[in-house]
Scaffold this motif. Structure first.
Motif: not given
Length: 233
Positions: A217, A174-176, A215, A196-197, A213
């Motif tokens: 996954k 995962e990355i933000h 996140t 994504i969210n 914003d």
């Protein structure tokens, strides 16, 4: 605010040698409610057969970016440039007051590329060309800055307040990414599947993001492009 753009509902064309999906109105696909997203005017997901391509044709007053997904793209233009780029590489052309170019797949395999048009911050720039052969591993599980505006630090600069990033996430990673107040972004799930969210994205899906914003996954290995820009006033 997030809005999924399902690839199955996108405009599309099939010319035999060229198959395209249109994230926004383009060519024979016209939707008055889907002309652009801020300064982002075009994202075409193109598949070009070997030994085929676009003959010399003109453009003006547009920032044109090509992101090569697979295969080889050979570019020629009226400024004297001739280059061949492959997977993960980026090509940029500021059409400005006018330029002609051709784009061909001279390789043996199908070429897939994302053709991206961004409206410039003003008209009448002197035409420019540039490209960059990014190392693939530089985007593995991290954001790789590809393109930025004049005040950014990416190796390719365009005439607009917009930034392009790529990431290749391993499975179940995962990355933000922060999309701040007054900003928006458009995300393309190029390859793989991700969440994504809470929104599931698959190959070729898009996602509009406004002041929120995210996140990401990855459910499988995921290859993603994100275009972040100023939100229109």
């Amino acid at each position: 605010m997030l809005r999924k753009v399902d690839s199955k509902n996108m405009g599309a064309s099939d010319h035999g040698w060229l198959k395209s999906k249109f994230h926004f109105s383009f060519a024979d696909y016209y939707d008055p409610n889907n002309i652009q997203f801020g300064a982002l005017r075009v994202i075409n997901d193109d598949l070009i057969e070997p030994k085929m391509g676009f003959d010399m044709h003109p453009h003006r007053d547009m920032e044109i970016i090509s992101y090569i997904v697979d295969g080889e793209l050979t570019h020629r233009d009226s400024m004297g440039n001739q280059r061949t780029l492959s997977r993960g590489h980026v090509q940029y052309m500021s059409a400005g007051t006018g330029v002609q170019h051709s784009e061909f797949n001279l390789g043996e395999n199908i070429l897939r590329l994302l053709q991206i048009w961004i409206l410039p911050d003003q008209v009448g720039y002197t035409p420019q060309y540039g490209d960059f052969k990014f190392d693939w591993d530089a985007r593995t599980n991290q954001w790789l800055p590809l393109v930025s505006g004049k005040n950014g630090d990416a190796p390719i600069e365009i005439n607009q307040d917009a930034n392009l990033y790529a990431v290749a996430l391993d499975e179940e990673n995962e990355i933000h990414f922060a999309v701040n107040e007054g900003r928006q972004a458009y995300l393309v799930q190029i390859e793989g599947t991700s969440n994504i969210n809470g929104i599931e994205l698959s190959d070729s899906d898009g996602l509009e993001i406004i002041e929120e914003d995210i996140t990401i996954k990855s459910a499988t290995s995921s290859h993603i492009l994100l275009i972040e820009m100023k939100k229109p006033e």
